[in-house]
Design an enzyme around this catalytic site. Sequence first.
Site, mmCIF file in Angstrom:
data_model
loop_
_atom_site.group_PDB
_atom_site.id
_atom_site.type_symbol
_atom_site.label_atom_id
_atom_site.label_comp_id
_atom_site.label_asym_id
_atom_site.label_seq_id
_atom_site.Cartn_x
_atom_site.Cartn_y
_atom_site.Cartn_z
ATOM 1 C CB SER A 103 -0.874 -0.014 1.247
ATOM 2 O OG SER A 103 -1.583 1.187 1.290
ATOM 3 N N GLY A 104 0.648 2.128 -0.941
ATOM 4 C CA GLY A 104 1.438 3.368 -1.022
ATOM 5 C C GLY A 104 2.669 3.223 -1.892
ATOM 6 C CB THR A 108 -3.633 3.760 -7.690
ATOM 7 O OG1 THR A 108 -4.020 2.718 -6.808
ATOM 8 C CG2 THR A 108 -4.849 4.360 -8.331
ATOM 9 C CG ASN A 153 -1.603 5.694 -0.492
ATOM 10 O OD1 ASN A 153 -1.561 6.914 -0.634
ATOM 11 N ND2 ASN A 153 -1.791 4.844 -1.489
ATOM 12 C CB SER A 156 -4.901 3.644 0.834
ATOM 13 O OG SER A 156 -4.700 2.264 0.740
ATOM 14 C CB SER A 157 -6.781 1.418 -4.169
ATOM 15 O OG SER A 157 -5.934 2.286 -4.859
ATOM 16 N N GLY A 403 -0.871 -5.486 -2.612
ATOM 17 C CA GLY A 403 0.315 -6.351 -2.565
ATOM 18 C C GLY A 403 0.307 -7.197 -1.316
ATOM 19 C CD GLU A 405 -2.501 -5.250 3.118
ATOM 20 O OE1 GLU A 405 -3.203 -5.732 4.027
ATOM 21 O OE2 GLU A 405 -2.826 -4.262 2.447
#
Length: 1063
Positions: A103-104, A108, A153, A156-157, A403, A405
């Site tokens: 994340s981050g 995206t 993030n 973050s998505s 991704g 985690e």
Amino acid sequence: MTLLEGSVGVEDLVLLEPLEQESLIRNLQLRYEKKEIYTYIGNVLVSVNPYQPLPIYDLEFVAKYRDYSFYELKPHIYALASMAYQSLRDQDRDQCILITGESGAGKTEASKLVMSYVAAVCGKGEQVNSVKEQLLQSNPVLEAFGNAKTIRNNNSSRFGKYMDIEFDFKGSPLGGVITNYLLEKSRVVKQLEGERNFHIFYQLLMGADAELLKALKLERDPGGYAYLNPDTSRVDGMDDDANFKVLQSAMTVIGFSEEEIRQVLEVAALVLKLGNVELVNEFQANGVPASGIRDGRGVQEIGELVGLNSVELERALCSRTVETAREKVVTALTVTQAQYARDALAKNIYSRLFNWLVNRINESIKRGLATCAEGWSSDGSFPPLQVGTGEKRKVMGVLDIYGFEILEDNSFEQFVINYCNEKLQQVFIEMTLKEEQEEYKREGIPWVKVDYFDNGIICNLIEHNRQGILAMLDEECLRPGVVSDSTFLAKLNQLFSKHSHYESKVTQNAQHQYDHSMGLSCFRICHYAGKVTYNVNSFIDKNNDLLFRDLSQAMWKARHPLLRSLFPEGDPKQASLKRPPTAGAQFKSSVTTLMKNLYSKNPSYIRCIKPNEHQQRGHFSFELVSVQARYLGLLENVRVRRAGYAYRQAYGSFLERYRLLSRSTWPRWNGGDQEGVEKVLGELSMSSEELAFGKTKIFIKSPKTLFYLEEQRRLRLQQLATLIQKTYRGWRCRTHYQLMRKSQIVISSWFRGNMQKKRYGKMKASALLIQAFVRGWKARKNYRKYFRSGAALILSNFIYKSMVQRFLLGLKNDLPSPSILDKKWPSAPYKCFSTANHELQRLFHQWKCKKFRDQLSPKQVEVLREKLCASELFKGKKASYAQSVPTPFHGDYVGLQRNPKLQKLKGGAEGPILMAETVMKVNRGNGKTSSRIFLLTKGHVIITDTKNPQAKTAIPLSSLAGVSVTSFQDGLFSLHLSEISSVGAKGDFLLVSEHVIELLTKIYRATLDATQTRLPVTVTEEFAVKSKEGSLTVKVAQGPGGGGTGKLSCKKKGSRCLEVTVQ
Ligand SMILES: Nc1ncnc2c1ncn2[C@@H]1O[C@H](COP(=O)(O)OP(=O)(O)OP(=O)(O)O)[C@@H](O)[C@H]1O
Ligand SMILES: [Mg+2]
């Protein structure tokens, strides 16, 4: 081939030497510090989040990467996108781009960059542009509803996304299909500290105008909503208000109607308001605990907002109907249960709204796809859409998915996420190896067995249909009897006690391991990327993901069309007692579909890495990146790539790059490419183990060999550069010299030409001169022969005339004054004119005289005539003449006017007296003088005595025979009488007059008038005076004084001579 030239570190990790985790990270770090965020592993792109805008995404870069092939420029996401797009367009191969990372890490952003690149390079046209616009505008909508600020993030998505973009045969986009995975719906009701709910709630509260807020029954302050974390309503650098406007316009572009937009916002508002429904303890009549709603107003407003009966909603929230085949039992819910039900409802509404949005976007952007009419699943998610099969279309898929985690506390979500990543790794390994193997096969090179970790065993552990963890979980959920997370764990412990990738406290105990990090309620899986410990708490619940039927039925009863459509299972006609599939099963099936989809396509990988935990630019945490590199399996990736031969390249491009290393291939090579490569490498005496010659490519085993080749190339380039420099300089000097020479020739030719022209001009002039002379000479010769006399005359006449003309005109213009006294006259310019000039002078003078005369009175004329006569008679003869000229002739010197006696003497008819003067009479006898009066009339000369005028002698003029006079100054004269006259007897008179000139002139004129004869006037010094006594000779001489006074002295010399001396 820039990856070998002037690069920061190595641009392709395949060429890394030595190949270790540390050198790999150091290489990434080195590049990151130089703002080189992209690095290749073969055709895999590693991207390190720069956390700052870089100037490498503008149209110039798009154009550059469009025009060059993959390895020709620096590593870039555009190079990867370009390769995928070209392969799709030109080789008709469907593509998928897999973007993974923490994340981050920038997944995206990467997916947006890929989309924007493809949009920039693919076809143009009004329709195509609108498709592109719709595809691009799907991002802000999905981000508003699916993204949230997390600790890691700010944007973050919170869902996985796979987007298939469809292209026609020309490579122009036709549309697309978006598939979403596992929205993190728990965030709707609860967020960690420092995190936010989904962006849409804040955007709505900040961006909606007062009117809209009122209509949605909302207040602007986010602090007033239980579902919104009160600490973090604002995010640095994020403008919720502006983003709301962007969202609205994006929805409009995609094709949402105003009504649809409004309904979507109403449902979002409903979720917010649901959070504020406060539940309180209540008791039923029988004392059983139940729940109720504290303040009916919130429920009331919800009812008004979505057209729902508030009583019914309250009932649905606080009670539950259990329906079996035979009966229906309604039980009251405790507060905790009711809260759970409320939150479940909120989560479900939101996640279904999100699914609806994705589907609605798909409806707009899909073209010719089979419409998704297979109905709704229990949680409202859609079965994944498939790309249409009608016309031949090409597809590019972009996967932006969470991704691997590992959190402090890993739960069901991490479990499924990591499962997904495990599957993606499997795809990656299989496809990379497959690709390698296929390439070797294509190239006819024996396949070298590659040792790599096959994660199939882990995938199997999770997804096995009967004995996988997910299957166990489902079984546990469905099993009748007491079911809990711990029974589930026990089952796993029992089943996988011997599994090499499964661990738990129980299995550890069995192996006598002592591990503090493992809790009793945990199990651990050794994923390919590392070990992850999962806590089984709420696994069952999350997998069940149940929504009480009362709630879905209540929602279905709403008059709000969108809300109602989100809960199709609430329709009593559709109600079935069949359980909906569990979350785990749904996820597994969508992952399976995704995998199938990916396997059918040509994959490209983007591995995103987060350089630090603080979203900070320029900061590279070695440890953090090491962990990610391990999760992402980068080293593994390089090893697989380098398993056989680290480097390969088509003969053509290899030869092009290295042919300068051999004399036989440089500068020209006419043979085949492979032959050329063999020549080059043969000359460099490479070990045959290092090389393999495929059908179209050369394979090089170790990067060392490639670096050696590069070094040789660099040295050779230096030599060649010197040669080129030398040749260029020579060429430059030569051309410069030639140019100068040319210029010099031009200048000298001009100069010579000019000189010759001048010379020619001179010669021509000379020739003409000579010619003229010769012709003149000839002409003169002929002229002499034929025309000389006449021509000379004409010429001289002409010249003469012109001279005369000039002379006369000059004279005319310059005439002397007309005064007769002015004797000035210009001299003749030429001698030949002197006569004419004199004549002209004379004429002019005469003309002047005439003019003068014309103006004279008759009296003046008479005077002048007398003067003229005097002049004729005496000029130049008598000395006293000169004195007489200016003296006017008065005629009367005795005063006749006053003397009447004398007037009478003249005797009547003879008119006026012409001359009256007192003269001296010289006695002939003694020479003495006595005065007499002399009168002259028209007919007579009368001489009288001064005292006695009567004693007079009148001499008719006709009697005068002549007059003698001396040439001196004196006034002596003699009147000679004719002998025949009567007076003649007296003899000639010898008289002295003071006005002798006047007197004699008048006598002469009177005689002429009277007798018409000219009286002889003799000027002499010796004359005879006759008398009756005889003649007396009078001799006149000048005295010693020269006779200037004119006085006379007479002396008788003998009887016959009288000597007169003029004093
Ligand atoms: N190429 C880039 N250039 C500049 N900034 C970037 C780039 N990639 C990412 N970022 C920055 O990093 C932030 C996080 O990126 P992004 O949202 O793409 O991460 P993510 O991998 O999608 O994370 P999540 O899994 O949480 O959705 C972005 O908001 C942006 O500020
Ligand atoms: Mg994201």
